[in-house]
Design a protein around this motif. Sequence first.
Motif, PDB file in Angstrom:
ATOM      1  N   GLY A  97      10.823  37.730  15.094  1.00 10.66           N
ATOM      2  CA  GLY A  97       9.917  36.703  15.595  1.00 10.66           C
ATOM      3  C   GLY A  97       9.552  35.703  14.524  1.00 10.66           C
ATOM      4  N   HIS A  98       8.521  34.914  14.804  1.00 17.51           N
ATOM      5  CA  HIS A  98       8.084  33.857  13.895  1.00 17.51           C
ATOM      6  C   HIS A  98       7.712  34.380  12.508  1.00 17.51           C
ATOM      7  N   GLY A 134       8.358  26.309  21.555  1.00 10.95           N
ATOM      8  CA  GLY A 134       8.467  27.626  22.189  1.00 10.95           C
ATOM      9  C   GLY A 134       9.551  27.654  23.248  1.00 10.95           C
ATOM     10  N   ASP A 135       9.514  28.664  24.100  1.00 11.30           N
ATOM     11  CA  ASP A 135      10.503  28.802  25.171  1.00 11.30           C
ATOM     12  C   ASP A 135      10.166  27.811  26.281  1.00 11.30           C
ATOM     13  N   LEU A 136      11.062  26.866  26.529  1.00 11.80           N
ATOM     14  CA  LEU A 136      10.811  25.801  27.510  1.00 11.80           C
ATOM     15  C   LEU A 136      10.691  26.327  28.941  1.00 11.80           C
ATOM     16  N   ASN A 137      11.192  27.521  29.193  1.00 16.22           N
ATOM     17  CA  ASN A 137      11.062  28.116  30.521  1.00 16.22           C
ATOM     18  C   ASN A 137       9.772  28.921  30.678  1.00 16.22           C
ATOM     19  N   GLY A 138       8.994  28.991  29.607  1.00 16.08           N
ATOM     20  CA  GLY A 138       7.724  29.704  29.645  1.00 16.08           C
ATOM     21  C   GLY A 138       6.555  28.743  29.766  1.00 16.08           C
ATOM     22  N   ILE A 139       5.360  29.208  29.368  1.00 13.69           N
ATOM     23  CA  ILE A 139       4.150  28.395  29.526  1.00 13.69           C
ATOM     24  C   ILE A 139       3.793  27.601  28.268  1.00 13.69           C
ATOM     25  N   ASP A 183      19.483  32.289  27.222  1.00 18.43           N
ATOM     26  CA  ASP A 183      19.902  32.229  25.820  1.00 18.43           C
ATOM     27  C   ASP A 183      20.015  30.784  25.325  1.00 18.43           C
ATOM     28  N   ALA A 184      20.445  29.886  26.195  1.00 16.60           N
ATOM     29  CA  ALA A 184      20.572  28.479  25.800  1.00 16.60           C
ATOM     30  C   ALA A 184      19.202  27.879  25.493  1.00 16.60           C
ATOM     31  N   ILE A 185      18.204  28.221  26.288  1.00 17.92           N
ATOM     32  CA  ILE A 185      16.843  27.746  26.056  1.00 17.92           C
ATOM     33  C   ILE A 185      16.280  28.366  24.770  1.00 17.92           C
ATOM     34  N   GLY A 186      16.649  29.610  24.516  1.00 21.36           N
ATOM     35  CA  GLY A 186      16.222  30.268  23.280  1.00 21.36           C
ATOM     36  C   GLY A 186      16.688  29.511  22.048  1.00 21.36           C
ATOM     37  N   LYS A 187      17.877  28.925  22.101  1.00 25.78           N
ATOM     38  CA  LYS A 187      18.394  28.146  20.962  1.00 25.78           C
ATOM     39  C   LYS A 187      17.535  26.923  20.691  1.00 25.78           C
ATOM     40  N   TYR A 188      17.033  26.271  21.755  1.00 21.54           N
ATOM     41  CA  TYR A 188      16.160  25.114  21.559  1.00 21.54           C
ATOM     42  C   TYR A 188      14.804  25.539  20.980  1.00 21.54           C
ATOM     43  N   LYS A 233      11.542  37.051  22.379  1.00 17.26           N
ATOM     44  CA  LYS A 233      12.203  37.698  21.236  1.00 17.26           C
ATOM     45  C   LYS A 233      13.641  38.116  21.524  1.00 17.26           C
ATOM     46  N   TYR A 234      14.012  38.161  22.810  1.00 18.83           N
ATOM     47  CA  TYR A 234      15.372  38.577  23.161  1.00 18.83           C
ATOM     48  C   TYR A 234      16.349  37.406  23.136  1.00 18.83           C
ATOM     49  N   ASN A 235      15.959  36.269  23.709  1.00 18.02           N
ATOM     50  CA  ASN A 235      16.939  35.182  23.826  1.00 18.02           C
ATOM     51  C   ASN A 235      17.018  34.282  22.598  1.00 18.02           C
TER      52      ASN A 235
END
Length: 348
Positions: free
Chosen positions: A138-139, A14-19, A94-99, A126-128
């Motif tokens: 999305g998924h 998932g998004d590494l900057n999230g939970i 956006d960079a984290i979104g790529k991961y 869903k944006y980044n």
Amino acid sequence: MKKAENIIVGISIGDLNGIGSEVILKTFDDSRMLELCTPVIFANVRVVSFIKKTLGLEIPLHGIDHINQVVIGKVNVLNIWKESVDLNFGVSDDAIGKYAIKSFIEATKALKENQVDVLVTAPINKYNIQSNDFKFPGHTDYLDKELEGSALMLMVQDNLRVGLLTDHVPVNDVAKSLTEKLIVQKIETIKLSLSQDFRINKPKIAVLSLNPHAGDNGVIGKEDDEIIKPVIKKLFEKGTLVFGPFPADGFFGNSQYEKYDAVIATYHDQGLIPFKTLSFGNGVNYTAGLNKIRTSPDHGTAFEIAGKGVADYNSFKEAVYLAIDVFNSRIEYHEISKNPLKTKEKQL
């Protein structure tokens, strides 16, 4: 049937900057979970270790470079990138979104190739995630393209199951999206899922109306009378226990949903608002209708609390439980389908 701990659960980070990382780690911080399955997190062990340390968790991680190095009974982290990653909890990047997408795509590939048994996805933004290589809302939409079958979002919490005729569709496009072909497909998909994934022999399905009061005989819209009702009647006459269309407010207000094995809403918020109100953070998003099993928690990245160690992991844990349950249900369903004598024996 596979032994419990030998069920391999692939997990996209998932998004590494999230939970997402937090709810994954908290779920498997309980060693009893490793008696039910063996997790494989698609990420980088140094990054996940940094997040673990930040959150003050003691969970041991086993870093691997190839899927065939998975160790049963350990929390495996498959290194799908080598470089370090700059994290900034709570920020859309956006960079984290790529991961996030790299993890998801690699985990999906492993699922397709039977290297993992089920897939549980942590929340993405869903944006980044949008790029030239990934142009899906999305998924679910990506899985619908990559896997066999026809994907349907089914929200699950105990005996409450809410599916959608349309999911990520603007409200002003919902009415023109409702066709006989779509409605039949979605009802048949849920009917099969209830049988093979939830062990329900003769499922009862309720369909919600598009318009208030089911259109009031055409006064508040004709779609319910002209499109939805005829499809329900046709399927019912062929033996499918499907009922409706029911006005959504009274249906949930009077707890009519308790009489049915699944409810089909006509659009996203019509189904998800009552579901999330009733499920209290324990719900699971299950992608029904595909040849492979994918679940996810019913929440998003929750940037506002990311990195603080206060995220509730119950929904993610329930997503793991459901993925395992469905995996076992499908094995049982296919065994019974291959040997109809077993079905007769159960009825005697």
